[in-house]
Enzyme design. Structure first.
Site, PDB file in Angstrom:
ATOM      1  N   PHE A 138      -3.518   3.090  14.970  1.00 63.87           N
ATOM      2  CA  PHE A 138      -3.879   4.031  14.502  1.00 63.87           C
ATOM      3  C   PHE A 138      -5.472   3.281  13.709  1.00 63.87           C
ATOM      4  O   PHE A 138      -5.306   2.454  13.417  1.00 63.87           O
ATOM      5  CB  PHE A 138      -2.491   4.233  13.873  1.00 63.87           C
ATOM      6  CG  PHE A 138      -1.755   5.987  14.198  1.00 63.87           C
ATOM      7  CD1 PHE A 138      -0.945   5.712  15.334  1.00 63.87           C
ATOM      8  CD2 PHE A 138      -1.637   6.714  13.422  1.00 63.87           C
ATOM      9  CE1 PHE A 138      -0.579   6.827  15.941  1.00 63.87           C
ATOM     10  CE2 PHE A 138      -1.150   7.643  13.541  1.00 63.87           C
ATOM     11  CZ  PHE A 138      -0.450   7.906  14.782  1.00 63.87           C
ATOM     12  N   LYS A 150     -10.638  -3.546  18.637  1.00 63.48           N
ATOM     13  CA  LYS A 150      -9.082  -3.728  18.667  1.00 63.48           C
ATOM     14  C   LYS A 150      -8.391  -4.017  20.395  1.00 63.48           C
ATOM     15  O   LYS A 150      -7.529  -4.217  20.936  1.00 63.48           O
ATOM     16  CB  LYS A 150      -7.572  -2.735  18.674  1.00 63.48           C
ATOM     17  CG  LYS A 150      -9.001  -2.870  16.827  1.00 63.48           C
ATOM     18  CD  LYS A 150      -7.269  -3.207  15.468  1.00 63.48           C
ATOM     19  CE  LYS A 150      -7.334  -2.823  14.333  1.00 63.48           C
ATOM     20  NZ  LYS A 150      -6.594  -3.190  13.353  1.00 63.48           N
ATOM     21  N   PRO A 178      -3.285 -12.044  10.073  1.00 62.94           N
ATOM     22  CA  PRO A 178      -3.334 -11.374  11.648  1.00 62.94           C
ATOM     23  C   PRO A 178      -2.957 -10.213  11.524  1.00 62.94           C
ATOM     24  O   PRO A 178      -2.387  -9.368  11.383  1.00 62.94           O
ATOM     25  CB  PRO A 178      -1.642 -12.569  11.718  1.00 62.94           C
ATOM     26  CG  PRO A 178      -0.539 -12.246  11.445  1.00 62.94           C
ATOM     27  CD  PRO A 178      -1.166 -12.984   9.964  1.00 62.94           C
ATOM     28  N   ASP A 179      -3.995  -9.970  12.591  1.00 61.62           N
ATOM     29  CA  ASP A 179      -3.932  -8.134  13.381  1.00 61.62           C
ATOM     30  C   ASP A 179      -2.667  -8.042  14.451  1.00 61.62           C
ATOM     31  O   ASP A 179      -2.371  -8.745  15.812  1.00 61.62           O
ATOM     32  CB  ASP A 179      -5.344  -8.568  14.138  1.00 61.62           C
ATOM     33  CG  ASP A 179      -5.364  -6.512  13.934  1.00 61.62           C
ATOM     34  OD1 ASP A 179      -4.657  -6.064  14.324  1.00 61.62           O
ATOM     35  OD2 ASP A 179      -6.273  -5.914  13.935  1.00 61.62           O
ATOM     36  N   ILE A 180      -1.717  -7.908  13.860  1.00 59.49           N
ATOM     37  CA  ILE A 180      -0.378  -7.154  15.384  1.00 59.49           C
ATOM     38  C   ILE A 180      -1.387  -6.998  16.317  1.00 59.49           C
ATOM     39  O   ILE A 180      -0.517  -6.805  17.475  1.00 59.49           O
ATOM     40  CB  ILE A 180       0.361  -6.318  14.318  1.00 59.49           C
ATOM     41  CG1 ILE A 180       1.029  -7.442  13.478  1.00 59.49           C
ATOM     42  CG2 ILE A 180       1.901  -7.004  15.499  1.00 59.49           C
ATOM     43  CD1 ILE A 180       1.289  -6.997  12.459  1.00 59.49           C
ATOM     44  N   LYS A 201       8.478 -16.819 -11.237  1.00 61.04           N
ATOM     45  CA  LYS A 201       7.427 -15.752 -11.614  1.00 61.04           C
ATOM     46  C   LYS A 201       6.651 -16.214 -12.235  1.00 61.04           C
ATOM     47  O   LYS A 201       6.617 -17.652 -12.369  1.00 61.04           O
ATOM     48  CB  LYS A 201       7.861 -14.926 -12.603  1.00 61.04           C
ATOM     49  CG  LYS A 201       7.466 -13.942 -13.423  1.00 61.04           C
ATOM     50  CD  LYS A 201       8.463 -12.784 -14.000  1.00 61.04           C
ATOM     51  CE  LYS A 201       7.606 -12.381 -14.818  1.00 61.04           C
ATOM     52  NZ  LYS A 201       8.412 -11.674 -15.947  1.00 61.04           N
ATOM     53  N   ASP A 210      -4.259  -6.499   5.109  1.00 62.58           N
ATOM     54  CA  ASP A 210      -4.782  -6.733   5.953  1.00 62.58           C
ATOM     55  C   ASP A 210      -4.933  -8.405   5.136  1.00 62.58           C
ATOM     56  O   ASP A 210      -5.321  -9.711   5.973  1.00 62.58           O
ATOM     57  CB  ASP A 210      -6.328  -6.015   5.298  1.00 62.58           C
ATOM     58  CG  ASP A 210      -6.844  -5.010   6.195  1.00 62.58           C
ATOM     59  OD1 ASP A 210      -6.637  -5.252   6.747  1.00 62.58           O
ATOM     60  OD2 ASP A 210      -6.927  -3.805   5.030  1.00 62.58           O
ATOM     61  N   ASN A 217       0.936  -0.995  -0.085  1.00 58.52           N
ATOM     62  CA  ASN A 217      -0.077  -0.058  -0.146  1.00 58.52           C
ATOM     63  C   ASN A 217       0.802   1.422   0.049  1.00 58.52           C
ATOM     64  O   ASN A 217       2.017   1.283  -0.479  1.00 58.52           O
ATOM     65  CB  ASN A 217      -0.784  -0.316   1.094  1.00 58.52           C
ATOM     66  CG  ASN A 217      -0.298   0.186   2.498  1.00 58.52           C
ATOM     67  OD1 ASN A 217       0.563   1.133   2.572  1.00 58.52           O
ATOM     68  ND2 ASN A 217      -0.133  -1.136   3.698  1.00 58.52           N
ATOM     69  N   LYS A 277     -13.352   1.546  15.789  1.00 61.01           N
ATOM     70  CA  LYS A 277     -11.840   0.273  15.857  1.00 61.01           C
ATOM     71  C   LYS A 277     -11.470   0.189  16.834  1.00 61.01           C
ATOM     72  O   LYS A 277     -10.509  -1.053  17.585  1.00 61.01           O
ATOM     73  CB  LYS A 277     -11.373   0.932  15.084  1.00 61.01           C
ATOM     74  CG  LYS A 277      -9.908  -0.331  14.127  1.00 61.01           C
ATOM     75  CD  LYS A 277      -9.060   1.010  12.536  1.00 61.01           C
ATOM     76  CE  LYS A 277      -9.806   0.541  11.557  1.00 61.01           C
ATOM     77  NZ  LYS A 277      -9.391   0.861  10.381  1.00 61.01           N
TER      78      LYS A 277
HETATM   79  N1  CTP Z   1      -3.240  -3.356  12.448  1.00 57.43           N
HETATM   80  C1  CTP Z   1      -2.248  -4.404  12.457  1.00 57.43           C
HETATM   81  N2  CTP Z   1      -2.223  -5.830  12.023  1.00 57.43           N
HETATM   82  C2  CTP Z   1      -2.593  -6.050  11.244  1.00 57.43           C
HETATM   83  C3  CTP Z   1      -3.977  -5.202  10.158  1.00 57.43           C
HETATM   84  C4  CTP Z   1      -3.947  -3.510  11.255  1.00 57.43           C
HETATM   85  O1  CTP Z   1      -0.879  -4.708  13.709  1.00 57.43           O
HETATM   86  N3  CTP Z   1      -3.361  -6.848  10.709  1.00 57.43           N
HETATM   87  C5  CTP Z   1      -3.307  -2.245  13.057  1.00 57.43           C
HETATM   88  C6  CTP Z   1      -2.601  -0.655  12.412  1.00 57.43           C
HETATM   89  O2  CTP Z   1      -0.899  -0.513  12.696  1.00 57.43           O
HETATM   90  C7  CTP Z   1      -3.424   0.323  13.526  1.00 57.43           C
HETATM   91  C8  CTP Z   1      -4.440  -0.280  13.885  1.00 57.43           C
HETATM   92  O3  CTP Z   1      -3.988  -2.163  13.646  1.00 57.43           O
HETATM   93  O4  CTP Z   1      -2.946   1.045  14.567  1.00 57.43           O
HETATM   94  C9  CTP Z   1      -5.603  -0.285  12.294  1.00 57.43           C
HETATM   95  O5  CTP Z   1      -5.297  -0.366  11.126  1.00 57.43           O
HETATM   96  P1  CTP Z   1      -5.705  -0.127   9.830  1.00 57.43           P
HETATM   97  O6  CTP Z   1      -4.631  -0.439   8.413  1.00 57.43           O
HETATM   98  O7  CTP Z   1      -6.369   1.155   9.698  1.00 57.43           O
HETATM   99  O8  CTP Z   1      -7.311  -0.572   9.500  1.00 57.43           O
HETATM  100  P2  CTP Z   1      -7.619  -2.819   9.856  1.00 57.43           P
HETATM  101  O9  CTP Z   1      -7.625  -3.382  11.167  1.00 57.43           O
HETATM  102  O10 CTP Z   1      -7.011  -3.104   8.572  1.00 57.43           O
HETATM  103  O11 CTP Z   1      -9.355  -1.859   9.734  1.00 57.43           O
HETATM  104  P3  CTP Z   1      -9.922  -1.739   8.129  1.00 57.43           P
HETATM  105  O12 CTP Z   1      -9.179  -2.607   7.130  1.00 57.43           O
HETATM  106  O13 CTP Z   1     -11.123  -2.113   7.941  1.00 57.43           O
HETATM  107  O14 CTP Z   1      -9.847  -0.799   8.057  1.00 57.43           O
END
Ligand code: CTP
Length: 404
Positions: A332, A350, A310-312, A292, A282, A213, A346
């Protein structure tokens, strides 16, 4: 940004080839808004002329304790009394040895000895040959100067003017400048171990392509810098970005979300503050091809299947350390609309005490931003400013939220 606006710095030069860097340092200090009064030892004048330093500082240089320009003939008292800091760069081995013994046989040492210790800090940027730096006498002197209340900056490492290679080079002008700015910053995070994630992640499709991104990492790097300036031990876990590491910050480079999670979990065990600024991808391709992916001539694009990363932040916020309050977590939110509602949702999802919302498309890659701080009680704004300024404001705000 004039980071040293209103500061008066006495810049002392002692003998060493690193005097050429003092010219650049003087310029950098002035550019940041400081007024600079240069004082030179006799040895320094063998390496660079007072004319050069006068031109760069815009003030006549002092070199002698008998300088009749001072009405009371006490340059050693007057110069030190006006200073917000005395910075000796370069500080030679000999000068440090003399300082240590309270010698006062030239203007610079006299001025250092006569400085009001409670309000005029003395910072030294050593510069010497690697053998001189490693010598037990020098190391003993450095330790003693520190315990006497001086701030002895690090030395750099690398090629030396004498042709040898090793430790003892004077730091570069921009590094000394960063250290001085950090020195003046309020120490609101003293004793804290801060972990920051920053930048995007990169999820490989095959060895030459991937999904990522537009996050530049600038906000996270600015936050790491501000946390270091506030006195914390800072580790930055950075996705693929080309930004320089802020001074004094330890950095781990990672690529994918899973790499970032592994690095974060390893370090979260000792952290007291976690700030997740990274724009973590995500989803990742369900499988990354070993070679390739080639066009097969059918005109059909390959079908990519994605799975969720995974959501860190949520993982860290659910650790016992975080639940017990030993680790304070800040998230954030990069949104493209409905910032308040999305950030509130959010934060709840979280389970973090503080979530910082920003409009992703408006800030990715930019040098400025605006932040919305959302906590259990409501929301407050940090209005549009440079990421550097916002990072400092955010760190000051977070520091007030930490358990005493
Ligand atoms: N984050 C994370 N791990 C992920 C996704 C997000 O640690 N896999 C953390 C980001 O560093 C940030 C917060 O979660 O602190 C929110 O990230 P954001 O990209 O805004 O949201 P998402 O959790 O991806 O939710 P959405 O895509 O629905 O907006």
């Amino acid at each position: 940004m004039n980071e040293l606006n209103g500061k008066h710095i006495v810049l002392g030069l002692t003998g060493g080839i690193a005097c050429y860097k003092a010219a650049e340092l003087c310029r950098a200090l002035v550019k940041e808004g400081a007024t600079v009064q240069v004082v030179m030892s006799a040895a320094a004048e063998h390496f660079i002329t007072p004319v050069t330093m006068q031109a760069l500082s815009g003030r006549p240089v002092y070199g002698s304790q008998w300088d009749a320009r001072e009405a009371n003939n006490m340059a050693h008292i007057n110069l030190g009394r006006e200073a917000d800091a005395i910075l000796i760069a370069p500080a030679s081995a000999d000068f440090m040895a003399r300082l240590l013994h309270g010698r006062a046989d030239d203007l610079l040492s006299l001025m250092c000895l006569a400085r009001p210790m409670d309000r005029v800090p003395l910072l030294l940027a050593p510069a010497m040959n690697r053998e001189m730096w490693a010598h037990p006498a020098t190391q003993r002197n450095v330790a003693q100067l520190r315990s006497d209340g001086c701030t002895v900056l690090d030395v750099g490492s690398g090629d030396q003017a004498c042709g040898e290679t090793g430790d003892g080079r004077m730091l570069e002008a921009h590094e000394i400048l960063d250290d001085l700015i950090a020195y003046f910053s309020p120490k609101t995070l003293l004793g804290q171990q801060v972990l920051v994630t920053a930048g995007p992640t990169y999820e490989a499709i095959d060895p030459v392509r991937g999904v990522t991104n537009l996050s530049s990492g600038k906000m996270g790097f600015a936050i790491a810098r501000a946390a270091h300036e506030a006195g914390a031990q800072v580790t930055l876990i950075a996705g693929p970005v080309g930004l320089p590491t802020p001074r004094g910050v330890a950095r781990h480079d990672v690529r994918s979300a899973r790499d970032m999670l592994d690095a974060t979990l390893a370090l979260a065990a000792s952290a007291t503050l976690f700030i997740a600024t990274a724009a973590v991808a995500d989803w990742r391709p369900a499988r990354s091809a070993e070679h390739k992916i080639k066009k097969d001539g059918s005109g059909q694009a390959p079908q990519l299947h994605f799975i969720e990363n995974p959501d860190i932040l949520a993982t860290v916020a659910a650790l016992p350390r975080a639940l017990s309050g030993a680790l304070f977590c800040v998230g954030f939110a990069a949104e493209s609309q409905d910032l308040l509602a999305n950030a509130q949702a959010k934060r709840a999802r979280k389970k973090v005490p503080l979530l910082v919302g920003n409009i992703g498309p408006a800030t990715f890659g930019q040098d400025d931003n605006a932040l919305l701080l959302v906590d259990a009680h409501g929301a407050s704004e940090l209005s549009r400013a440079s990421k550097r300024v916002l990072a400092r404001q955010l760190i000051a705000d977070i520091a007030r939220r930490l358990p005493a």
